[in-house]
Scaffold this active site. Sequence first.
Site, PDB file in Angstrom:
ATOM      1  N   ARG A   1      -8.781  -3.885 -20.277  1.00 45.71           N
ATOM      2  CA  ARG A   1      -9.028  -5.317 -20.263  1.00 45.71           C
ATOM      3  C   ARG A   1      -8.799  -5.855 -18.850  1.00 45.71           C
ATOM      4  O   ARG A   1      -7.833  -5.494 -18.179  1.00 45.71           O
ATOM      5  CB  ARG A   1      -8.077  -6.045 -21.215  1.00 45.71           C
ATOM      6  CG  ARG A   1      -8.387  -7.541 -21.301  1.00 45.71           C
ATOM      7  CD  ARG A   1      -7.352  -8.360 -22.061  1.00 45.71           C
ATOM      8  NE  ARG A   1      -7.028  -7.825 -23.375  1.00 45.71           N
ATOM      9  CZ  ARG A   1      -7.818  -7.906 -24.437  1.00 45.71           C
ATOM     10  NH1 ARG A   1      -8.988  -8.488 -24.349  1.00 45.71           N
ATOM     11  NH2 ARG A   1      -7.428  -7.397 -25.580  1.00 45.71           N
TER      12      ARG A   1
ATOM     13  N   GLN B   1      -9.014  -7.074  -5.738  1.00 46.02           N
ATOM     14  CA  GLN B   1      -8.306  -5.802  -5.542  1.00 46.02           C
ATOM     15  C   GLN B   1      -9.281  -4.650  -5.372  1.00 46.02           C
ATOM     16  O   GLN B   1      -9.056  -3.751  -4.572  1.00 46.02           O
ATOM     17  CB  GLN B   1      -7.405  -5.515  -6.741  1.00 46.02           C
ATOM     18  CG  GLN B   1      -6.047  -6.170  -6.657  1.00 46.02           C
ATOM     19  CD  GLN B   1      -5.141  -5.666  -7.753  1.00 46.02           C
ATOM     20  OE1 GLN B   1      -5.323  -6.004  -8.909  1.00 46.02           O
ATOM     21  NE2 GLN B   1      -4.169  -4.858  -7.403  1.00 46.02           N
TER      22      GLN B   1
ATOM     23  N   GLY C   1      -5.250  -1.641  -8.923  1.00 45.53           N
ATOM     24  CA  GLY C   1      -4.790  -1.552  -7.546  1.00 45.53           C
ATOM     25  C   GLY C   1      -5.341  -0.396  -6.743  1.00 45.53           C
ATOM     26  O   GLY C   1      -5.547  -0.517  -5.539  1.00 45.53           O
ATOM     27  N   GLU C   2      -5.556   0.731  -7.372  1.00 47.59           N
ATOM     28  CA  GLU C   2      -5.855   1.931  -6.599  1.00 47.59           C
ATOM     29  C   GLU C   2      -7.219   2.537  -6.857  1.00 47.59           C
ATOM     30  O   GLU C   2      -7.781   3.193  -5.986  1.00 47.59           O
ATOM     31  CB  GLU C   2      -4.773   2.995  -6.874  1.00 47.59           C
ATOM     32  CG  GLU C   2      -3.447   2.676  -6.233  1.00 47.59           C
ATOM     33  CD  GLU C   2      -2.307   3.436  -6.865  1.00 47.59           C
ATOM     34  OE1 GLU C   2      -1.959   3.124  -8.017  1.00 47.59           O
ATOM     35  OE2 GLU C   2      -1.785   4.355  -6.225  1.00 47.59           O
TER      36      GLU C   2
ATOM     37  N   PHE D   1       0.823  -1.212   0.000  1.00 54.54           N
ATOM     38  CA  PHE D   1       0.000   0.000   0.000  1.00 54.54           C
ATOM     39  C   PHE D   1       0.854   1.257   0.000  1.00 54.54           C
ATOM     40  O   PHE D   1       0.395   2.323   0.401  1.00 54.54           O
ATOM     41  CB  PHE D   1      -0.980  -0.015   1.190  1.00 54.54           C
ATOM     42  CG  PHE D   1      -1.683  -1.335   1.343  1.00 54.54           C
ATOM     43  CD1 PHE D   1      -2.575  -1.763   0.372  1.00 54.54           C
ATOM     44  CD2 PHE D   1      -1.425  -2.162   2.422  1.00 54.54           C
ATOM     45  CE1 PHE D   1      -3.210  -2.991   0.484  1.00 54.54           C
ATOM     46  CE2 PHE D   1      -2.052  -3.400   2.533  1.00 54.54           C
ATOM     47  CZ  PHE D   1      -2.945  -3.808   1.562  1.00 54.54           C
TER      48      PHE D   1
ATOM     49  N   ILE E   1       2.333  -8.478  -4.421  1.00 62.36           N
ATOM     50  CA  ILE E   1       2.097  -7.970  -3.070  1.00 62.36           C
ATOM     51  C   ILE E   1       0.660  -8.252  -2.645  1.00 62.36           C
ATOM     52  O   ILE E   1       0.116  -7.587  -1.768  1.00 62.36           O
ATOM     53  CB  ILE E   1       2.405  -6.457  -2.994  1.00 62.36           C
ATOM     54  CG1 ILE E   1       1.580  -5.679  -4.022  1.00 62.36           C
ATOM     55  CG2 ILE E   1       3.890  -6.205  -3.222  1.00 62.36           C
ATOM     56  CD1 ILE E   1       1.730  -4.153  -3.889  1.00 62.36           C
ATOM     57  N   GLY E   2       0.084  -9.267  -3.289  1.00 62.03           N
ATOM     58  CA  GLY E   2      -1.319  -9.590  -3.060  1.00 62.03           C
ATOM     59  C   GLY E   2      -2.157  -9.247  -4.275  1.00 62.03           C
ATOM     60  O   GLY E   2      -3.364  -9.455  -4.307  1.00 62.03           O
TER      61      GLY E   2
ATOM     62  N   PRO F   1     -10.725 -11.622 -13.844  1.00 63.54           N
ATOM     63  CA  PRO F   1     -11.801 -10.954 -13.101  1.00 63.54           C
ATOM     64  C   PRO F   1     -11.839 -11.348 -11.633  1.00 63.54           C
ATOM     65  O   PRO F   1     -12.326 -10.581 -10.798  1.00 63.54           O
ATOM     66  CB  PRO F   1     -13.076 -11.402 -13.822  1.00 63.54           C
ATOM     67  CG  PRO F   1     -12.682 -12.478 -14.753  1.00 63.54           C
ATOM     68  CD  PRO F   1     -11.204 -12.408 -14.981  1.00 63.54           C
TER      69      PRO F   1
ATOM     70  N   GLY G   1      -4.863  -0.704 -14.729  1.00 62.90           N
ATOM     71  CA  GLY G   1      -4.573  -1.344 -13.443  1.00 62.90           C
ATOM     72  C   GLY G   1      -5.762  -1.335 -12.525  1.00 62.90           C
ATOM     73  O   GLY G   1      -6.688  -0.547 -12.701  1.00 62.90           O
TER      74      GLY G   1
END
Lengths: 338, 200, 760
Positions: free
Chosen positions: C648, C658, C724-725, C273, C499-500, C652, C722
Amino acid sequence: MRSFTYARPHDLTQLWREHGPDAAYIAGGTNLVDLMKCGVATPQRVVDIGALPLGGIELDGDKLHVGALATNSDLAAHPLVVRHLPMLAQALLSGASPQLRNLATLGGNLMQRTRCGYFRDIAMPCNKREPGAGCAAMDGSHHGHAVLGTSEHCIATHPSDLAVALVALDAQVSVAGPNGARVVPADAFHLPPGDRPDRETQLAAGELILGVAIPLEAAGAHSCYVKVRERASYAFALASAAVGLDVRDGTIRDARVALGGVATTPWRARAAERVLVGSAPGPAVFGRAADAAAEGARPLRDNAYKVELIRRVVTRALTTLPDAPPPAAPGPLSGEPT
Amino acid sequence: MPEATDEPGKEPRAQPGHGGEGTADVDGDVEVEVEMLVNGETHTMRVDPRVTLLDALREHVGLTGPKKGCDLGQCGACTVLLDRRRVTSCLTFAVMHRGREVTTIEGLVGPDGALHPMQQAFVDHDAFQCGFCTPGQIMSAVALTDEGHAGGPDEIREWMSGNLCRCAAYPNILDAVIAATAGTAGSAAAPTTTTTTRER
Amino acid sequence: MNATANPNPNGNPSPTPNPVPPPPPGLNPNPSPNGAAGTALAIGAAVPRADGPAKVTGAARYTADIGLPDLAQAVLVQSTIAKGRITAMDTVAAESAPGVLAVFVPGGPLRMAPVASFYSADNGPMGDARAPLSDELVHHYGQHVAVVVARTLVQATAAAELLRIDYAEEAPRTSVDDVSALTPPGRDDIVRGDFAAGLAAADVRVDAQYSTPGQHMNAMEPCATLAHWSHDGDLTVHDSTQDVGAVRTALATAFRLPRERVRVISEFVGGGFGSKGTVWPHVLLTAAAAKHLGQPVRLSLTRPQMFTSCGNRPATRQRFVLAARRDGVLTAIAHDSVTPTSVGEDVVESTGGVTTMLYACPNITVRQRIARLDMPPPTFQRAPGRAPGSFALESALDELAHELGLDPVELRIRNHADTDPTSGHPWSGKHLLDCYRIGAERFGWDAYDAAPGSRREGDLLIGRGMATATHQMDQNQSAARAELRSDGTAVVSVASHDIGTGTYTVLGQIAADALGLPFDRVTVRLGDTGYPQAPASIGSQTVAYVGPAVRRACEAVRDDLLARAVADPDSPLHRRPLADIVLGPELVADELDRIGALSISAIGHHRPESELPYAVHSFGAHFAEVAVDSGTGTVRVRRMVGVFDIGRVVNPRTARSQLIGGMTFGISQALMEHTVVDPLRGHVVEPHFAGYHIPTNADIGELAVHFVDAPDPHISDLGARGAGEIGVVGSAAAVANAVFHATGKRLRDLPLTPDKLLAD
């Protein structure tokens, strides 16, 4: 962590022999090990009481006897507690987490020390750790600190949920030491900080909690525990209330109100009880009782919200109580699960 | 760290109940002998009394499945079964648990390498991301099933709340527990009625 | 497929519970020869996590799980003042304590060359450039002031407590509201158009102050480092990091070594994170101690030390002025922010990043100032700038919608930016309007009365709220290696990380399709500087940029194999048209056998165009329903729907995880997370999980994630952005807006704890 020697006596005679200055009793360890890691507790000797025969939960006449080594899990799940002392079961299950409740014991919970961040940080001045050192919470962060039972020396909140229920239930704490045994009312067991915040309970050096006796009464059977916290589980109380009512013929004959998370000790709100007893249950009297519960609160800069929260949590607890009549007084077979 | 020393007979067994037990190690710290049944195998180790159950498992037995996420009993990553009940192994000393039975995440795997149904359910439901809290989550989930606390989503959520997951796989953990307990309905279904009333 | 470090106890991954869905149309613009007949493409399939079996059995080894013979344990000692200097240190008791090997103090034997900060002009690897133990000055509470190394952890911890340190203490600056701490204005201002003119053209104005607290990442795995020097002076470090390359750079610089003599390994990382995205001083200290002692050393931060030693998200103070016409069209936006930084680092929490690009408004002024405090250095935390910035912006939009009597979704649609307001470029792919539409439908947005306080269930006040999500993709490059083996398997290796995030899994999927192999024949190796270089696992960029590099590497090695085959008269594939060749494990095995090679490999690169004429952003929309207890002031998010346009979606299943995690980060930001700092002493009060709340399982209701699965044709031929965020961005605002709708009470200061809900 300071080095220590370890002993595990099997009876009280051995125990008194093992104990001495700078010794600490340990049962589950969930509080003591934590405090030893912080450097707050520095025993030279750790006496493991886990082998003592103090684990029982038994009905004796109209009292439930709970041994000091009964785990929070076992006590919360005990059929008599579930049926006759709902506030106790709910208080227990609202505390900590399942895996902590499996280790934590009744005696250890009563001896649990405050979560005040300054108490737990040995770099900070704290009158509870070191009388006369000063209190960093007063001018520091005290959002979670007590508004009842405080002194100019200490505003640390007592963290227990279980003890709040025991205070409300008129439990009696059995203690013993090398010089004999005695009984202390739960309500008097914890000491307000006054000018000696380091003295937290009535236990003398070397004394050990053997257990508690909890009277099974109508107000305990018709009871609940409500806890407000900043997340849904696994958090200490911002405020909590244990309430019980004995209502007969439309009149409150007996009332119990105790508070957690807002006071320096598990706090019996007798003023609120006085408002309730003799009245018919209803929103108006509940509101007056809630106001009475907050009487005497002395908030600081950042914890004034707790005064209102006391009113809210007492009101919620009183109005949450089911209308159904409490179960009959326990007979010999009433420990069976319903 | 060395593997657990398992040399019965070479060291005098410490007698519980006697004060001042233990012998000095090379550094002068007192060490005591602790024997535990870990994942079905007897392990005897010499440890400082300050060694927590978690550190005994990780540093002395060599089982690094139990994780140190906080070392303060606040995250649940260290959860193991002690005499079949889940506990935070970081907040209790190893010396206090002589002769007791400990099960870690490593002990759930069958002798043939087969995953425990709860482990499989966690894989199937993507019930983790970084995986660091996962051993503790799974040990809690296994215990929860045995305790009879898998009665419904809210009960499972509450009784899984002693295990923090910063990646926040919580909905998937819930699904995994539901799926795994459905597969073992015999052990989970019966007690749920009473436990629902306990949870307030 | 296996994560290489940990053999799968089952031998094979578990079968996918859901049938593999058909590939989305246009999936493979550069179709590879397909594998065994009937093999579905792996990309787009909800493949179970490749490292799942290792993680559920305890076999996955994180840094602190790794042991070595003769391993010593190090413990950090940290300052107990926020500002001043050390006047005396007594190390005698600690040095003579049982098992102690060394006590290192400032001015002691540990020496390191300076290493640049991430935030400096040099864009170095460090989160805190100040060399640890370099002098007696103290710049923040919890600064490292000594390292104690002993044979066991118990011994090192006990000895650390014996250190006696005297300080000369000065009053620290601790509050972002301390105006004396403000640095000069102007250097980060963004001015577009004419704010005053826009304001004059407006019918309605919202002017409000928002604040967000400091936060800590609190990955479940505390930062850990294990350092080992070989006899000939090579350094091997296991580290919990999001960037093995940065750790290598830092160590090579600090110890004046050629990069190739430093190897950094990070096979499993227990979450980051951002806290593991730069290099922190304890990493250097561990390596220095190991060098000095001539034996391997391991150091783990304690949970409390995680609050001072690996960054934090700074608090924010934000003021928004939104001006709009009666129809809701924005005419002017002003966004002023103050965020704190440390004495040593100029960290700007770029709250204005979303403000400048999210809506079509011609007149925007964004001003950022930083306040220099005697506090530990902040750093980027998941969705830096955007998480607090979007809370303020999307709250202000909600206030404007309320002012105008306009539906919050409709207000956003009316201000939709059809091109990037910042660059003027077209979007590389934007389906935000679909996100609004799908989200509103799935959530049941229209089923609520728009009036605040209009739905009640007993003591509970029910409300709905929504917000827009966005994430900017910064272009980056990567390399990767692909190897085909004579047993019909493949190995992909790249110095990226899982990292997961599912990296082991999604890169395997990409490789499997490019090689024409089944997914379970591909092994992915990560987290080792011995592998081709990849960007840091930050910024939601791993799939987007490492993915195409893996594809290039796989195509190169596949093409090499086929080129040899069709050119070789001895091959059964001699002169066969490439399009007719069905690749698969047997073909790989046979061809490598035939040429007598155990394996062949190739390196692939992803090198994006430097001047892409498109703005590359992801988008999304959050919809939340909250229940506010009118008696106790507690808030619960009962359900939340997130719809995301992230290009893309390679997997899924892992992407959904995430995003659930990101949405939960936002719920947490909205309802509970905040770092409490003592205003006088400058330390974090209760630096642990009982004092710093993150959600438990019981806090999280139903979370639904939906993807607008539209490959981005411009970011790469993979088309993935991405995941992640973006889940974080806007999530807190959706919750706060729902609290307003539930209660009629507009709360602008996070988190929304019961004390604030109950306040008049």
